[in-house]
Design a protein around this motif. Structure first.
Motif, PDB file in Angstrom:
ATOM      1  N   SER A  20     -11.933  35.088 -15.497  1.00 50.73           N
ATOM      2  CA  SER A  20     -13.452  34.856 -15.096  1.00 50.73           C
ATOM      3  C   SER A  20     -13.795  35.217 -13.829  1.00 50.73           C
ATOM      4  CB  SER A  20     -13.662  33.456 -15.283  1.00 50.73           C
ATOM      5  OG  SER A  20     -13.205  32.646 -14.340  1.00 50.73           O
ATOM      6  N   THR A  21     -12.880  35.156 -12.853  1.00 45.11           N
ATOM      7  CA  THR A  21     -13.333  35.746 -11.566  1.00 45.11           C
ATOM      8  C   THR A  21     -13.432  37.162 -11.640  1.00 45.11           C
ATOM      9  OG1 THR A  21     -12.222  33.811 -10.438  1.00 45.11           O
ATOM     10  CG2 THR A  21     -12.445  36.035  -8.959  1.00 45.11           C
ATOM     11  N   VAL A  22     -12.561  37.901 -12.262  1.00 39.05           N
ATOM     12  CA  VAL A  22     -12.613  39.419 -12.282  1.00 39.05           C
ATOM     13  C   VAL A  22     -13.890  39.905 -13.089  1.00 39.05           C
ATOM     14  CG1 VAL A  22     -11.484  41.453 -13.628  1.00 39.05           C
ATOM     15  CG2 VAL A  22     -10.057  39.699 -12.644  1.00 39.05           C
ATOM     16  N   SER A  23     -14.145  39.367 -14.228  1.00 35.81           N
ATOM     17  CA  SER A  23     -15.328  39.265 -14.820  1.00 35.81           C
ATOM     18  C   SER A  23     -16.862  39.222 -14.071  1.00 35.81           C
ATOM     19  CB  SER A  23     -15.574  38.462 -16.122  1.00 35.81           C
ATOM     20  OG  SER A  23     -16.835  38.850 -16.769  1.00 35.81           O
ATOM     21  N   ARG A  24     -16.824  38.187 -13.285  1.00 36.84           N
ATOM     22  CA  ARG A  24     -17.874  37.768 -12.325  1.00 36.84           C
ATOM     23  C   ARG A  24     -18.126  38.933 -11.251  1.00 36.84           C
ATOM     24  NH1 ARG A  24     -16.209  32.268 -12.914  1.00 36.84           N
ATOM     25  NH2 ARG A  24     -17.761  31.128 -14.114  1.00 36.84           N
ATOM     26  N   ALA A  25     -16.587  39.292 -10.707  1.00 41.15           N
ATOM     27  CA  ALA A  25     -16.583  40.345  -9.716  1.00 41.15           C
ATOM     28  C   ALA A  25     -17.100  41.769 -10.020  1.00 41.15           C
ATOM     29  CB  ALA A  25     -15.341  40.548  -9.037  1.00 41.15           C
ATOM     30  N   LEU A  26     -16.928  42.052 -11.060  1.00 45.68           N
ATOM     31  CA  LEU A  26     -17.276  43.325 -12.038  1.00 45.68           C
ATOM     32  C   LEU A  26     -18.769  43.336 -12.190  1.00 45.68           C
ATOM     33  CD1 LEU A  26     -14.405  44.087 -14.668  1.00 45.68           C
ATOM     34  CD2 LEU A  26     -14.732  45.300 -12.258  1.00 45.68           C
ATOM     35  N   HIS A  27     -19.372  42.377 -12.284  1.00 43.83           N
ATOM     36  CA  HIS A  27     -20.701  42.365 -12.420  1.00 43.83           C
ATOM     37  C   HIS A  27     -21.550  41.717 -11.324  1.00 43.83           C
ATOM     38  CE1 HIS A  27     -19.468  42.072 -16.615  1.00 43.83           C
ATOM     39  NE2 HIS A  27     -20.433  42.614 -16.835  1.00 43.83           N
ATOM     40  N   ASP A  28     -20.810  41.830 -10.131  1.00 44.98           N
ATOM     41  CA  ASP A  28     -21.305  41.503  -8.840  1.00 44.98           C
ATOM     42  C   ASP A  28     -22.080  40.109  -8.769  1.00 44.98           C
ATOM     43  OD1 ASP A  28     -20.935  43.822  -7.219  1.00 44.98           O
ATOM     44  OD2 ASP A  28     -22.370  44.914  -8.594  1.00 44.98           O
ATOM     45  N   PRO A  30     -22.980  36.426  -7.730  1.00 45.62           N
ATOM     46  CA  PRO A  30     -23.203  36.034  -6.065  1.00 45.62           C
ATOM     47  C   PRO A  30     -22.182  35.123  -5.758  1.00 45.62           C
ATOM     48  CG  PRO A  30     -24.809  35.209  -7.433  1.00 45.62           C
ATOM     49  CD  PRO A  30     -24.265  36.367  -8.286  1.00 45.62           C
ATOM     50  N   SER A  31     -21.660  34.407  -6.775  1.00 47.83           N
ATOM     51  CA  SER A  31     -20.530  33.323  -6.450  1.00 47.83           C
ATOM     52  C   SER A  31     -19.178  33.708  -6.042  1.00 47.83           C
ATOM     53  CB  SER A  31     -20.382  32.391  -7.743  1.00 47.83           C
ATOM     54  OG  SER A  31     -19.725  33.228  -8.943  1.00 47.83           O
ATOM     55  N   ILE A  32     -19.200  35.222  -6.176  1.00 44.25           N
ATOM     56  CA  ILE A  32     -17.749  35.790  -5.776  1.00 44.25           C
ATOM     57  C   ILE A  32     -18.089  36.650  -4.406  1.00 44.25           C
ATOM     58  CG2 ILE A  32     -15.994  37.496  -6.438  1.00 44.25           C
ATOM     59  CD1 ILE A  32     -16.326  35.198  -8.458  1.00 44.25           C
ATOM     60  N   GLY A  33     -17.031  36.232  -3.539  1.00 44.11           N
ATOM     61  CA  GLY A  33     -17.087  36.762  -2.389  1.00 44.11           C
ATOM     62  C   GLY A  33     -16.914  38.286  -2.299  1.00 44.11           C
TER      63      GLY A  33
END
Length: 337
Positions: A20-28, A30-33
């Motif tokens: 889920s962290t990878v997915s969020r990071a790929l979609h920029d 805001p919760s991912i640093g």
């Protein structure tokens, strides 16, 4: 062995973070640093990772494709319409899938079924010359796939369409011939299935009536658009005791067949017989014996307007079944060569 495509799971494992962290990071998200986002994107690039478009489309409920069904791309009219369609579709990030019915309803049905299975978002269609039933298009409603017809539009209620008004230009075309001194004017119409509204014939009748010229029904012949049928139709006109000195013809392609055949019969074009037609295809300007005039039906504009109407349906927030049906009618224009 076939090399497997990299996945989000593989990126997550290499970086020791959650999927889920990878997915969020790929979609920029805001919760991912920023550091994590950069690391994820760097790893994705190294692995040549590409997003699963099927999953994305499923989530968005869109494939960003529209299907276009038309009789034949060989005709300049329809290739011009495609240019108009793509001029609207491509800037909106939509891909256009094209299928040719070759004027066969069974081909038309197969193409429509294939496009449905590929989950196109919408359909643009110009019906075949022998399409008289429209159940296959009606069925698209149950799959929430909107359909917009253009040019060859079924004469039935409850359809979205873009077409060109041919009545007034047909009156103008016949009046143009009358102005040239022609008093016996034939009319070569297309297949009955394409003449339900028959604006061309209605305009032909109106112009003769307006100028107090008699209507001779024997001067109205039909072609199925094939060369052989066109030649037979012209033979029929030339067999009349009072032969026509001019003929209004269904379209430029039919007119070119008729002109070629008339010359084989040793008739002098624009002396013994003249032709006026429809479509105004550009190739006629390079010919020694083109129709003396042709009705411009603006295929590019028809394609563009039909696509705009389709996007209007796709973007509608209301139930598409409740969307009021729109029938856009463009004005045609007689072009004298």
């Amino acid at each position: 062995m076939e090399k497997k495509l990299p996945t989000i799971k593989e990126i997550a494992q290499r970086l020791s973070i959650s999927i889920s962290t990878v997915s969020r990071a790929l979609h920029d998200h805001p919760s991912i640093g920023l550091r994590t986002r950069l690391a994820v994107k760097k790893m994705a690039a190294e692995l040549n990772y590409e997003p699963n478009q099927t999953a994305i489309f499923f989530k968005q409920r869109k494939t960003f494709t529209i299907g276009v069904i038309l009789p034949n791309l060989r005709e300049e009219f329809f290739s011009s319409a495609i240019n108009g369609i793509e001029a609207i579709a491509l800037p909106n990030n939509y891909i256009v899938l094209i299928g040719q019915s070759h004027d066969d309803i069974e081909n038309e049905k197969k193409i429509l079924e294939t496009m449905k299975k590929h989950r196109v978002d919408g359909i643009l269609a110009s019906i075949s010359k022998n399409t008289t039933q429209f159940d296959h298009f009606e069925q698209m409603k149950s799959y929430d796939i909107p359909v917009v017809f253009f040019d060859r539009v079924p004469d039935v209620p409850d359809v979205h369409s873009v077409s060109c008004n041919l009545y007034h230009s047909s009156v103008e075309a016949v009046e143009f011939l009358i102005g040239k001194g022609h008093k016996i004017i034939g009319y070569m119409q297309g297949p009955p299935t394409l003449g339900i509204k028959n604006e061309r014939l209605a305009g032909y009748y109106e112009a003769l009536k307006k100028h107090k010229l008699p209507v001779d029904e024997s001067l109205i012949v039909s072609t199925d658009l094939s060369t052989q049928s066109t030649e037979a139709a012209l033979d029929l006109l030339l067999s009349k005791k009072k032969k026509p000195t001019a003929v209004l013809v269904f379209n430029d392609y039919v007119a070119l067949d008729a002109i070629h055949y008339a010359r084989q019969k040793k008739l002098r074009i624009d002396k013994d017989i003249s032709f006026v037609s429809y479509a105004n295809v550009s190739v006629t300007r390079y010919l020694d014996y083109p129709p003396i005039a042709s009705v411009e039906q603006f295929p590019y504009d028809q394609g563009a307007r039909a696509t705009e109407l389709l996007f209007k349906l796709l973007d509608s927030k209301t139930n598409r079944q409740e969307f009021p049906y729109e029938n856009v009618v463009l004005k045609s224009e007689l072009i004298v060569h």
